[in-house]
Every structure is written in C-alpha cells, then in structure tokens.
Scaffold this active site. Structure first.
Site, PDB file in Angstrom:
ATOM      1  N   GLU B  44      43.296  36.701  23.463  1.00  8.82           N
ATOM      2  CA  GLU B  44      44.157  37.776  23.970  1.00  8.82           C
ATOM      3  C   GLU B  44      45.369  37.173  24.688  1.00  8.82           C
ATOM      4  O   GLU B  44      45.223  36.285  25.529  1.00  8.82           O
ATOM      5  CB  GLU B  44      43.325  38.628  24.930  1.00  8.82           C
ATOM      6  CG  GLU B  44      44.061  39.804  25.540  1.00  8.82           C
ATOM      7  CD  GLU B  44      43.128  40.675  26.386  1.00  8.82           C
ATOM      8  OE1 GLU B  44      41.998  40.213  26.680  1.00  8.82           O
ATOM      9  OE2 GLU B  44      43.527  41.792  26.754  1.00  8.82           O
ATOM     10  N   LYS B 123      46.384  47.053  22.008  1.00 11.63           N
ATOM     11  CA  LYS B 123      45.092  47.313  22.682  1.00 11.63           C
ATOM     12  C   LYS B 123      45.032  48.764  23.141  1.00 11.63           C
ATOM     13  O   LYS B 123      45.989  49.279  23.734  1.00 11.63           O
ATOM     14  CB  LYS B 123      44.976  46.357  23.876  1.00 11.63           C
ATOM     15  CG  LYS B 123      43.642  46.355  24.592  1.00 11.63           C
ATOM     16  CD  LYS B 123      43.669  45.284  25.705  1.00 11.63           C
ATOM     17  CE  LYS B 123      42.372  45.140  26.456  1.00 11.63           C
ATOM     18  NZ  LYS B 123      42.453  44.085  27.501  1.00 11.63           N
ATOM     19  N   CYS B 159      39.615  42.778  22.962  1.00 10.08           N
ATOM     20  CA  CYS B 159      38.801  42.698  24.180  1.00 10.08           C
ATOM     21  C   CYS B 159      38.127  44.013  24.587  1.00 10.08           C
ATOM     22  O   CYS B 159      37.166  44.425  23.957  1.00 10.08           O
ATOM     23  CB  CYS B 159      39.650  42.124  25.320  1.00 10.08           C
ATOM     24  SG  CYS B 159      38.669  41.235  26.574  1.00 10.08           S
ATOM     25  N   ASN B 360      35.851  27.084  67.646  1.00 11.62           N
ATOM     26  CA  ASN B 360      36.913  27.302  66.664  1.00 11.62           C
ATOM     27  C   ASN B 360      38.000  26.231  66.772  1.00 11.62           C
ATOM     28  O   ASN B 360      38.581  25.812  65.772  1.00 11.62           O
ATOM     29  CB  ASN B 360      37.556  28.686  66.870  1.00 11.62           C
ATOM     30  CG  ASN B 360      36.615  29.821  66.527  1.00 11.62           C
ATOM     31  OD1 ASN B 360      35.778  29.707  65.647  1.00 11.62           O
ATOM     32  ND2 ASN B 360      36.746  30.929  67.238  1.00 11.62           N
TER      33      ASN B 360
END
Lengths: 531, 531
Positions: B44, B123, B159, B360
């Site tokens: 595709e 498509k 697809c 942290n």
C-alpha cells in the site's frame, strides 16, 4: 421573532465527571424553570464532556452517561413546563457497516420534559479533521427529530451536522432549528459559525448553543446565538458560563485582542481547575514570552499562586534580571533568583560539550531547577515558548520546552508582541515591561546572542509559518506570496526537523486553525524535499 | 494452483522520498522481469510511504506521487511482459459529501504494463481506529477494478477493504484477488491477516502483499502470502525486504519470540536510517530494561555505534555498576562511567527539595549528561522505559523518560524478562547478565528502594494493564478476571494520572493492539472514577 422563550445553558463540563456535569445541568434547568423559559439548549455532550476521545469506546463510561441521563429525566418531573435539550452519549443499537472504526456509541441529544424522555437525536455528520475524531469515536445517526415546544416545532441538530453539504432537511416545516455544539475557539470562528448557521437554516430561525470552558488544548468560547429567518443575528451570549435567555437585540461582543486574551486565560485556568491544581511556577528570563505567560498565569489563578524564577547564567545581561524583577513586581507574583553557575561549573567538569550542547546545558539546568520546585511544592511548571519557536524548533528539549502546559504555544511571536501591548493597555498600566517588548529577542545562551542570528526576522518567519502550517500550503505558494526563496526553504526544513521535538511538547491552548497539537498529525520520519 | 507467476515486492519506503521509493520499485520490477514473473504486487502506498498522515492534504506531495507514477509508467515500457500493481496517492476528482474531512486524495493502486497505465483502483474502506487515520486523510473510492494478467482475471483490493463486512465483490468471476497492504505488526497479527483474507476471498485464491520496514512507531513485517481457493496458505514470504516469488509450499516462519525481537530491532534500525542517524547513546543502570535496549541497539546499528553510560549516584549499588559493565562488555559497546555526585551536590546547595523531588533530581541529572553527549556527538538518546512503567507513570519526566526513541515502550515488564532470556538463548551466550534478569527491579533513587515498594507485583500489574489498556475493558471486568480490587483501582488511577507524562513521551515501536502512541487518543483532563 422567537416563537418561544428560549435560553442557552453554557455549561463547563469535565470529561467523565458525570456527577459534576449533571449538577451544572440541573442548576441551569432550575434557573430556567424559575424564570419561565420554555426551552433550554445545552452544548454537545454536556453530560459527558467533550471531546471524549477513545473513552467513547468504554462501556462503563457510556453506561454512566445513560445513567446520568436517566437521573436527569427523573429530576425534570419537578420542572414540568421546561423542555431540556441536552447532549449525552448512548450505546448504538447497531454499527455502521461502511464505517471502519471501533465506535460503539452515538453522540446524541436528549429531549426531556416533565419526567419523560421525549426523544433522542444522534449526530449524523461526524467530523474527522483538525482536532476532531468523531468518525473514529462515534456511530453516525440516520434519523431526524422534530419536537413540539409550547406550540412551536423545533428541529434538532448537533454541531458538524450544519457544516456539511446537506442543508436544512426540515424545510419550512419547523419554526426553529436548535443546534447543540462543542465548538472550540479559533481566530474569527464566531463569524464562521454564523455564516454556517445562516446557510444551513435556509430561511428558518436557528439557535446555536455552545459549551464554555477549557478542555486540554481546546477552549469552548460560549457565544451561543440566534439568527432570525433572514439570517440576521438577533441575540448573542457572551464568553461566560451560565444560563442566558435569548433576548432580541442583545449582542455581547469582545474585541479580537480581548477575546484572545480571555481564551488564553480560560485555557490555563480550566486546565488547572479540572486537573485539581492551583499553583504555578515558571522561569522569568526578562524576555517577552515568559512575561506574557506570567501575566496570563496571574490572571488565571491569582498572582499569589504564581512563582517566577530568574535563573541568570554567566551570559545573562543585567537588564534581563531587571526586567524579570519588574514583571514579577508589576503582576504581584512571588519572585526568586537562583543563579545556575554552581551547577553549570559542576557539569563543565563532568562533561566535555560542543558549543551548541553547552547552550542546551544551560536551558536544561534551568529545567532541573524549575521541575525541582514543581515536584517539591506541587506547582505546575509552565513552558513559555511561542508558536514561532515551536515551529522551527528554536528551543532546548527537556530545557525551556519542559512544562505541563504551554499557554502561548499557538501564538506567533508577532502576536506575542501585539497581545503583550494589549495586556498593558487593558490594565491601564505597564504589567509587561516595555523594555521586554521592545528589546531584540535573545536566548542569552552565549555572549551577544540574538534570535535573529539563527532565524529570519519574525515578521517574515511568522508570515511563512502562516502559509506553510496554518494554511497548509506549499513552499511554492509561500514564495509566490512574496517571501524570499532561501528563507522559505530554510523555514520549511527547520519545521520538518523539529517534528520529533514537537511530538514531545506540552499541550497548550489552541488559537489557530492549525495548531501544533492533536489537530496536526504528521509523521516524524519523512524525507520530502519541497520544490 | 496459481494461474500465473506471481511475486511480492516487499519494499521499505520512506514517507515523501519519491525518488528513493521509486528506485526500490524499479529495482524490484527489473528483477521480477528478469525472472519471468507475470505480476508483481507492491505494498500500500509503496510509492509515497505509509502512513502519510496529514501530508496527504498537501497538493505538492500528492502531485509528486502522481509524477513518480508517470515516471514508473514510462519505465515499464522496457519490461513489457511484467504487470506491476503499485500503491500510490492521487488527487480525487470529487469529495465524498458524507465525509467530513479535509481529504483531497485517494489511496490508490495503479496497474501498469508495457508503458501503459491500465487502470487505477481507489481504496474503499478507510480505517479509522488505532493508529489509522485513513478516513481523515483520504477520499474513499467507489469503483471495482478487475484486470487481465497473462490470461488470468485479477480483482484488486487495498488493505482495510478486506476487513469489513462486505466480502469478495467479484464472486467466482476472478481467478485471483490481489491485495496491497500497509499492515503493521502486532502480536499474532499474521494469523489474523490470514483469517481475514480467507473470509473475504470466499473461495477464490487471494494474494496479500505487505510493506517491510519501520516507519516511526510502526513496523511493517512483510510476510506477504497466498491462500488457495480453500483458504489454505500455500506460500508465505519472510520478514525481509526484497522480491519474493510465490512458490507453492514455501512457508517462511519465525517463532513468536524471534519475531518480537526482529520487530524491535527493525523499528529502531529504520528509525535511525530513515532520519539519517547512525549513532546511539543510552544510560546503563545495570537493570534489565537498559540492558535489553542496549542489546537491541547493538543489533540495530552495530555495537561500535553504541555508547552506554553508567551514572552512579550515592545510592547506586556496586552490583549495578558491575552489571552495567558486564552488559557493555558482552555486547561490545563503548562504556563510560560518569558519577552524578558533583552535580547532585551542587543542586542540593542551590535548592531545597522534597524527598520525591530529590529522587527525580537524580534522574534528571542523568538526562542532562546523556543529552549533553547526544547533542555534542550527534548520538540519538534512547529512553529505556518499558510499558508497565509508561502505563503507571513510574518514571521521571525529563529524566529517565528523556530520549528520541523508546525501543521497549510497548513491552510489558514480564515480557521484558522473557525477551531478555530469549536474547541470550538466541546468542547462545549471556549477552544480558543473568543477575540483571533475576534481581528485584529497583530505580536506586534512595537506599534500599525496590519497584515493588510502589507497584503491584509485575505479574499482577501487567495482567491488569492488559485488560484495562490492551483489551480496553473496565475495572469491573479486571476484578471479575480475578485481580484484587484494590490493585485494579490503584492501577487504573495511576494510569489516568500519567496521561500528561505520556503525552510528552518519546515514540517507540508498537507491538500490541493498544500501545501508548498515536493509536490511543484520550484526554489528559478527565475525572471519571471507575466503578
């Protein structure tokens, strides 16, 4: 002109907060009932919050929406003369076979009166552009609904339904078209809404109801309105939460600058409120971007809840620190100074860095300081980059781009100047120091550095960004519009190279038709050479 | 069984690289022609790259696609006996009025032979779930196409067309259905493709062609196949680029572990290649996540291009540094040690931090070091968090989450253990130190800290994440599946609280049906209390 007494309820829902959203709806309904309103129109998905995103796939969330509606129907028995038109989500009885999505629910409107659910309408046209994912998240409806309210016939529509090719399906068989909307602000959106409504209604009065408030990057700006049969606007509500009766001739308006300012403040205020945060921290460089963000922050949450931090380096100029002090003093926010030199020196001994990496280091040390304050004190860190910088990647990732919210990420630098001047004008005094507005922009990461060493003049850069990003046009079109070819190609190239940085950027309030956020979806990996 | 000689061209396009993509197509076509193939099927949008995202709105990109196709048609005159079936994008002649999108182009297949464009197919079913935005980006087609190839009648599909409710529209009037796909890998996807193809074809042989290679978070895993009229698989290509003739009885297969490993390596390798990067840096904590990432990095780009950095703090254990040294030595990557203590001390004097903020801080100082190396040496920084951590936000933003690519962000911790053991098994020696695999996980940000002080046991946590995220089910369903209520609700709450962090996370290779990436779109601001 209006056949009935009509009101708009501009509620400010939180996504998934069914109890709170229902409370807002009941409160507006009670007020409408007390004042003798016939029909009150709420915004799109007012019961759930909008946009739901993929939460619309969750059966517990849709079930909660249906349960909250059932409660509202019961409640309406106590106010039998009022008709409510309320947005909610409900499980679809069947899928649309032509739709390849995982959607299970309709985006719907319920008509409720006197303890009875009189009808439901499911949104038919599901937008799938910009920030909108309705076709992904909902099943389209296929049935029209017309209801009777106090002798008037009212046709129901939801938001995108009125923006398609198909116009008013009711013809003159209805006295009014009522539209529930979740329409976020973008520049000049109000006029576009009126134009769409006029074209759609095709000679029938139309009432357009909108939500009001911020949700992540979106700000729903209220402004519900009524057009008469000729398409003339006869009523417009303001940009405020609450119940607004449509009274002919009342037109609430704001100037463009004031509207943008209020949208920016609302976007930040509601992000904080809805995520249960109430304190902010941001770096103050002495430049205009952080000054404008500080002004927005002070307006959104109160100056007493904002800390501005100057973090001078060995390259910072005296006037920068003075401007940072001035903006904090003008706004009344807390001010701290934390020089980065000790950390800067420590890292110089730990690492050998290239000149560019040494610049980035300074920005990252500032982020470490600001996030330290953020984590220790529960203050949300604002990142202060503007759209011009975000577009071309003129920022340090994990440095000045660090933060949980980016108030001006959709405001081009030239607009930052304009809105900053406006902020002073509306205050009647200098909130943002004039020297911050007037001095040449500089990141001050090396001696004598100016933005324009690396970037085109902002007037030119912003013009090119408008064409390439906001109008989705090509480099050829930008050159045809009069911009120098070398600068257009350089800008285009910088925009593409910054895609990966933007993919990790903080959310911020959307203002333009194409902002850097969920409404712009491009691959990080591309190799298209324009022209 | 096959009526013609058929080959699959598993090309690896780069989005927008029309020259490069065309070169791959020509090369495969020449090879097919030389070997006497009748029909070669490409993937595709093989000419454009897939997914295009909103680049499909740009007229210059679609025009480049059409121009590249014209060049290919000309080229095909030199190989007159070969029929090419190639995916490309083209401007749509009209919009779909029922589609509310900004799409201007079709997602199309061109049939080319002997210098002639014989036909085009657009498509029809456009997916709009998970990572797919086809309905947003393309205009659906409405015309079927059947072509004649060496006496055989071949129906064309693209697809998603074969995944909908509508099955084979050609009936028995065709000898073969040819499907062009851009189908990314997810767990067990191969079997799902075969099942969809069998159901769709309904008694007609079907040839399924796929792309091969990484594109941002997606990996197209080749595996083109042919089913005969009974739905039995008679040919399957491997997970490799190139031309593959469909020869009956050849079925290339990989074990599940090997497939996952290859997908992880391919995702990183192609991200680097396609963004023109060739060097990597990552932190090595001595833990399993960074060790597995280092192994993937060494396989993707060669150990000589990978630098691992140990950055011990005052809380690091000796065995951690030993394990970091061991993994670097086992893999043959460059190893550096940079203790963070000097910067840690400097910041302690500059700032007063809460205990969590102090943890942290250490993670952020490491990010400053790693990004310094990244910026100075042009090395992409890998972030090594796994899906369990990403899900519940067990990471420091701008700290260990910093990086341009996250190789294992879609691999749950329990799968990290499994794949790490497999990496050693396939190498026939210990690449990842057994002690990294077997010791209790710890972030080592305070003395004696273990992950399980803050998180449920990973077996339980991963099970809950599978249900709540990958199966999109509710907390009620997770509890019904046997997980303790308190842990389910805690996990659900942590997942929601981490939404803002994830929104700023690096991209990484998708493996599961619901990964934390473009396929999962939820608001940051929500207030839904499960149950």
């Amino acid at each position: 002109v209006l056949p009935i007494r009509l009101a708009f309820a501009q509620t400010n829902p939180i996504v998934g907060d069914f109890a709170g959203n229902l409370e807002q709806i009941k409160s507006a309904a009670l007020e409408a009932s007390r004042t003798g309103i016939d029909l009150v129109i709420f915004g799109e998905l007012a019961l759930c919050g909008y946009p739901l995103g993929d939460l619309s796939y969750r059966r517990d969330i849709v079930a909660s929406s249906e349960a909250a509606l059932t409660e509202l129907v019961g409640f309406s028995a106590s106010i039998p003369n009022l008709t409510l038109l309320v947005g909610f989500a409900r499980i679809a009885s069947h899928e649309n076979p032509a739709q390849s999505s995982k959607a299970i629910a309709h985006n719907s409107a319920a008509v409720i009166r006197g303890g009875v659910l009189l009808g439901r309408y499911d949104k038919q046209l599901l937008p799938n552009y910009d920030v909108f994912d309705d076709w992904r998240n909902f099943v389209p409806g296929d049935q029209e609904l017309v209801i009777d309210v106090a002798g008037a016939r009212v046709g129901i529509k939801i938001c995108e339904d009125i923006w398609g090719e198909q116009k008013n399906p009711f013809g003159q068989d209805v006295d009014l078209i009522a539209v529930l909307n979740g329409s976020p602000y973008t520049f000049s959106k109000e006029a576009k809404r009126r134009e769409a409504a006029k074209e759609y209604a095709a000679g029938v009065p139309i009432a357009y109801a909108n939500l009001c408030g911020g949700q992540d990057e979106l700000v729903f700006d209220g402004g519900s309105f009524v057009l008469d049969a000729t398409g003339a606007e006869i009523y417009r509500a303001g940009f405020a939460e609450g119940l607004f009766e449509a009274i002919e001739g009342e037109l609430q308006t704001l100037t463009e600058n004031e509207k943008i300012y209020q949208v920016l403040v609302c976007g930040l205020r509601d992000y904080l409120k809805k995520t249960r945060q109430s304190k902010l921290v941001l770096g103050l460089s002495g430049g205009i971007d952080s000054a404008l963000c500080a002004a927005i922050a002070a307006a959104a949450i109160g100056p007493e809840n904002v800390v501005g931090v100057a973090m001078p380096s060995r390259y910072s100029s005296d006037h920068s620190v003075q401007d940072a002090i001035a903006v904090a003093a003008n706004l009344g926010i807390e001010f701290r100074t934390i020089p980065i030199e000790p950390a800067h020196s420590a890292f110089e001994k730990m690492l050998t860095l290239s000149p560019l990496a040494e610049e980035n280091l300074q920005a990252r040390l500032r982020a470490v300081i600001l996030m330290g304050i953020s984590n220790s004190a529960g203050r949300l860190l604002l990142t202060t980059g503007n759209k011009s910088e975000v577009a071309v990647g003129y920022s340090t990732i994990y440095g000045d781009s660090a933060g949980g919210f980016a108030p001006i990420k959709d405001l081009l630098k030239t607009d930052v100047w304009r809105i900053s001047r406006y902020v002073n004008e509306r205050a009647g005094k200098e909130l943002i120091p004039l020297s911050s507005i007037e001095k040449p922009p500089s990141a001050e990461l090396r001696p004598g550095q100016l933005d324009q060493d690396s970037l085109p003049d902002y007037e030119i850069l912003d013009g090119i960004i408008r064409i390439l990003i906001e109008q989705n046009q090509t480099t050829t079109q930008a050159i045809a519009a009069g911009y120098p070819e070398d600068l257009v190609l350089k800008t285009d190239s910088m925009i593409r190279a910054a895609e990966w940085k933007r993919s990790q950027g903080a959310i911020g309030t959307k203002l333009s038709e194409v902002s850097f956020g969920s409404g712009r979806r491009v691959p990080i990996t591309t190799r298209f050479e324009a022209r």
